[in-house]
Write a protein that holds these residues in place. Structure first.
Motif, PDB file in Angstrom:
ATOM      1  N   PRO A  34       0.801  -1.229   0.000  1.00 33.83           N
ATOM      2  CA  PRO A  34       0.000   0.000   0.000  1.00 33.83           C
ATOM      3  C   PRO A  34       0.831   1.275   0.000  1.00 33.83           C
ATOM      4  N   THR A  35       2.048   1.229   0.565  1.00 35.54           N
ATOM      5  CA  THR A  35       2.868   2.438   0.592  1.00 35.54           C
ATOM      6  C   THR A  35       3.353   2.835  -0.799  1.00 35.54           C
ATOM      7  N   SER A  36       3.219   1.933  -1.762  1.00 34.60           N
ATOM      8  CA  SER A  36       3.572   2.261  -3.154  1.00 34.60           C
ATOM      9  C   SER A  36       2.451   2.994  -3.875  1.00 34.60           C
ATOM     10  N   TYR A  37       1.386   3.322  -3.142  1.00 29.67           N
ATOM     11  CA  TYR A  37       0.243   4.032  -3.721  1.00 29.67           C
ATOM     12  C   TYR A  37       0.035   5.390  -3.035  1.00 29.67           C
ATOM     13  N   SER A  38       1.106   5.936  -2.485  1.00 31.41           N
ATOM     14  CA  SER A  38       0.993   7.270  -1.911  1.00 31.41           C
ATOM     15  C   SER A  38       0.681   8.272  -3.013  1.00 31.41           C
ATOM     16  N   ILE A  39       0.200   9.436  -2.618  1.00 32.75           N
ATOM     17  CA  ILE A  39      -0.120  10.468  -3.606  1.00 32.75           C
ATOM     18  C   ILE A  39       1.138  10.906  -4.343  1.00 32.75           C
ATOM     19  N   PHE A  40       2.301  10.779  -3.712  1.00 30.13           N
ATOM     20  CA  PHE A  40       3.545  11.093  -4.401  1.00 30.13           C
ATOM     21  C   PHE A  40       3.809  10.102  -5.538  1.00 30.13           C
ATOM     22  N   HIS A  41       3.553   8.814  -5.289  1.00 31.68           N
ATOM     23  CA  HIS A  41       3.722   7.816  -6.339  1.00 31.68           C
ATOM     24  C   HIS A  41       2.766   8.081  -7.502  1.00 31.68           C
ATOM     25  N   LEU A  42       1.486   8.338  -7.175  1.00 32.76           N
ATOM     26  CA  LEU A  42       0.464   8.482  -8.214  1.00 32.76           C
ATOM     27  C   LEU A  42       0.706   9.727  -9.066  1.00 32.76           C
ATOM     28  N   VAL A  43       1.046  10.838  -8.417  1.00 32.17           N
ATOM     29  CA  VAL A  43       1.378  12.043  -9.181  1.00 32.17           C
ATOM     30  C   VAL A  43       2.687  11.845  -9.928  1.00 32.17           C
ATOM     31  N   GLY A  44       3.650  11.186  -9.298  1.00 29.18           N
ATOM     32  CA  GLY A  44       4.925  10.916  -9.962  1.00 29.18           C
ATOM     33  C   GLY A  44       4.766  10.113 -11.234  1.00 29.18           C
ATOM     34  N   ASP A  45       3.805   9.188 -11.243  1.00 30.09           N
ATOM     35  CA  ASP A  45       3.539   8.422 -12.465  1.00 30.09           C
ATOM     36  C   ASP A  45       3.147   9.351 -13.611  1.00 30.09           C
ATOM     37  N   LEU A  46       2.322  10.367 -13.313  1.00 26.75           N
ATOM     38  CA  LEU A  46       1.864  11.286 -14.364  1.00 26.75           C
ATOM     39  C   LEU A  46       2.966  12.237 -14.798  1.00 26.75           C
ATOM     40  N   VAL A  47       3.776  12.693 -13.859  1.00 27.77           N
ATOM     41  CA  VAL A  47       4.910  13.547 -14.218  1.00 27.77           C
ATOM     42  C   VAL A  47       5.853  12.792 -15.150  1.00 27.77           C
ATOM     43  N   GLY A  48       6.135  11.534 -14.789  1.00 25.23           N
ATOM     44  CA  GLY A  48       6.988  10.720 -15.653  1.00 25.23           C
ATOM     45  C   GLY A  48       6.359  10.455 -17.004  1.00 25.23           C
ATOM     46  N   ALA A  82      -3.688   3.833   1.519  1.00 23.46           N
ATOM     47  CA  ALA A  82      -2.616   4.821   1.660  1.00 23.46           C
ATOM     48  C   ALA A  82      -3.135   6.178   2.133  1.00 23.46           C
ATOM     49  N   MET A  83      -4.405   6.276   2.478  1.00 25.19           N
ATOM     50  CA  MET A  83      -4.985   7.575   2.823  1.00 25.19           C
ATOM     51  C   MET A  83      -4.348   8.191   4.073  1.00 25.19           C
ATOM     52  N   ASP A  84      -4.101   7.389   5.094  1.00 18.87           N
ATOM     53  CA  ASP A  84      -3.463   7.933   6.293  1.00 18.87           C
ATOM     54  C   ASP A  84      -2.031   8.367   6.003  1.00 18.87           C
ATOM     55  N   LEU A  85      -1.325   7.583   5.200  1.00 21.24           N
ATOM     56  CA  LEU A  85       0.029   7.959   4.790  1.00 21.24           C
ATOM     57  C   LEU A  85       0.001   9.285   4.034  1.00 21.24           C
ATOM     58  N   ASN A  86      -0.959   9.439   3.144  1.00 18.42           N
ATOM     59  CA  ASN A  86      -1.068  10.693   2.399  1.00 18.42           C
ATOM     60  C   ASN A  86      -1.297  11.880   3.330  1.00 18.42           C
ATOM     61  N   TRP A  87      -2.130  11.668   4.347  1.00 21.97           N
ATOM     62  CA  TRP A  87      -2.382  12.741   5.309  1.00 21.97           C
ATOM     63  C   TRP A  87      -1.068  13.220   5.938  1.00 21.97           C
ATOM     64  N   GLU A  88      -0.190  12.270   6.267  1.00 17.96           N
ATOM     65  CA  GLU A  88       1.098  12.628   6.853  1.00 17.96           C
ATOM     66  C   GLU A  88       1.993  13.334   5.836  1.00 17.96           C
ATOM     67  N   LEU A  89       2.030  12.827   4.621  1.00 19.53           N
ATOM     68  CA  LEU A  89       2.910  13.391   3.599  1.00 19.53           C
ATOM     69  C   LEU A  89       2.500  14.790   3.169  1.00 19.53           C
ATOM     70  N   LEU A  90       1.204  15.094   3.263  1.00 18.79           N
ATOM     71  CA  LEU A  90       0.691  16.360   2.749  1.00 18.79           C
ATOM     72  C   LEU A  90       0.784  17.512   3.748  1.00 18.79           C
ATOM     73  N   ALA A  91       1.356  17.262   4.910  1.00 19.46           N
ATOM     74  CA  ALA A  91       1.466  18.324   5.912  1.00 19.46           C
ATOM     75  C   ALA A  91       2.149  19.587   5.380  1.00 19.46           C
ATOM     76  N   PRO A  92       3.190  19.509   4.547  1.00 17.57           N
ATOM     77  CA  PRO A  92       3.819  20.736   4.060  1.00 17.57           C
ATOM     78  C   PRO A  92       2.910  21.602   3.187  1.00 17.57           C
ATOM     79  N   TRP A  93       1.844  21.012   2.652  1.00 15.04           N
ATOM     80  CA  TRP A  93       0.925  21.762   1.796  1.00 15.04           C
ATOM     81  C   TRP A  93      -0.330  22.206   2.553  1.00 15.04           C
ATOM     82  N   GLN A  94      -0.284  22.113   3.879  1.00  9.05           N
ATOM     83  CA  GLN A  94      -1.413  22.529   4.688  1.00  9.05           C
ATOM     84  C   GLN A  94      -1.816  23.969   4.333  1.00  9.05           C
ATOM     85  N   GLY A  95      -3.080  24.159   3.961  1.00  8.63           N
ATOM     86  CA  GLY A  95      -3.579  25.491   3.636  1.00  8.63           C
ATOM     87  C   GLY A  95      -3.306  25.956   2.225  1.00  8.63           C
TER      88      GLY A  95
END
Length: 317
Positions: A72-86, A232-245
């Protein structure tokens, strides 16, 4: 040829991704949701290509003929967006128009959040951008809505897969596509899939053959990949802290079906139609049309026209 629908596999962000593509001109990425495939956009692909766009619709990570990691950690929002960037890099484009639906809309929102320079304009369907709560993790949904809530049931590895395994894949596709969306709360102790009734007849917007295609792909890939988006939703919540607001600055059209269960749940309608959504996505145009959740299939012509009219504001096509 550019005017014909073609398929290929590209390497992006460490995985092999299957894409369908047609047309030439400005790039349009079509991002499906749960439980979709590239074919969820069949009608839009042909029409957008006819109007002078290079249309690319991938099977997202975990779906169809694209690789499906089990962790499940391979489905973080960073992975999913990274797939599109690539994918954009493989296609040789610095920017694209992006259209997303359901989980595809979630990924598209975050592509705009992380890399607004890569998105000319966005059209999202069904799922609005929702600001990150600084204190409430997604896991608290179980506390609020109980164990019968479908997202709660999807969290436990193997649980939904076991329930889905009670049905053949064609029946599952009917359940998912014809009951709108399983945004339901089941009685305690009952699996969400058992709580859904299968309609006896197909609506006009989808055929048995189309559903059989979806069924054949899910029979091959399984459901663990798609369910890992939820896990991966809880993991995403943690990863997205820098974009708060943070806000979405990309010009956006948001399309909702007025009969979509999600539109009428959890205060989403009031959020979309009120001022809060506009504060989070300042350059948004909201369109509500007559339809359910899988609106790009159900109301294909109307949705395609909404997409074309919006993209025309940002291109010479």
């Amino acid at each position: 040829m550019a005017n014909e629908l073609t398929h290929r596999v590209v390497r992006t962000n460490g995985i092999d991704m299957h894409v369908a593509e047609q047309g030439s001109g400005p790039l349009v990425l079509l991002i499906h949701g749960f439980p979709g495939l590239w074919a969820s956009w069949k009608n839009q692909i042909a029409e957008l290509a006819k109007h002078g766009y290079h249309v690319v619709a991938p099977d997202m990570r975990g779906y169809g003929d694209t690789e499906s990691p089990t962790d499940p950690t391979s489905y973080s929002i960073f992975h999913l967006v990274g797939d599109l960037v690539g994918l954009l890099q493989v296609l040789g484009h610095q920017q694209a128009f992006v259209v997303g639906h359901d989980w595809g809309a979630v990924v598209a929102w975050h592509l705009c959040l992380f890399r607004p320079d890569m998105v000319k304009a966005l059209v999202n369907l069904g799922v609005p951008f929702w600001p990150r709560s600084p204190n409430i993790k997604p896991k608290t949904l179980r506390q609020k809505f109980g164990d019968g809530f479908y997202i709660s049931q999807f969290q436990e590895p193997g649980r939904a897969e076991k329930a889905f395994g009670l049905y053949d894949h064609l029946t599952l596709m009917k359940k998912f596509h014809l009951i709108d969306k399983p945004d339901l709360i089941a009685p305690p102790g009952m699996e969400i899939i058992d709580f859904l009734d299968t309609p006896s007849s197909l609506p006009a917007w989808i055929t048995e053959e189309e559903l059989q295609y979806f069924a054949s792909k899910f029979q091959k890939s399984g459901f663990t990949g798609p369910l890992n988006y939820y896990r991966a939703m809880d993991l995403n919540w943690e990863l997205l802290a820098p974009w708060q607001g943070s806000k979405i600055s990309v010009p956006t059209k948001f399309i909702a079906g007025d009969k979509d269960i999600g539109f009428h749940s959890f205060g989403i309608k009031d959020y979309i139609m009120g001022s809060d959504f506009k504060r989070c996505v300042p350059n948004v145009e909201v369109v509500v049309i007559d339809g359910y959740h899988f609106i790009q299939q159900e109301k294909a012509k109307e949705v395609t026209n909404e997409i074309l009219s919006f993209l025309a504001n940002f291109s010479n096509v």
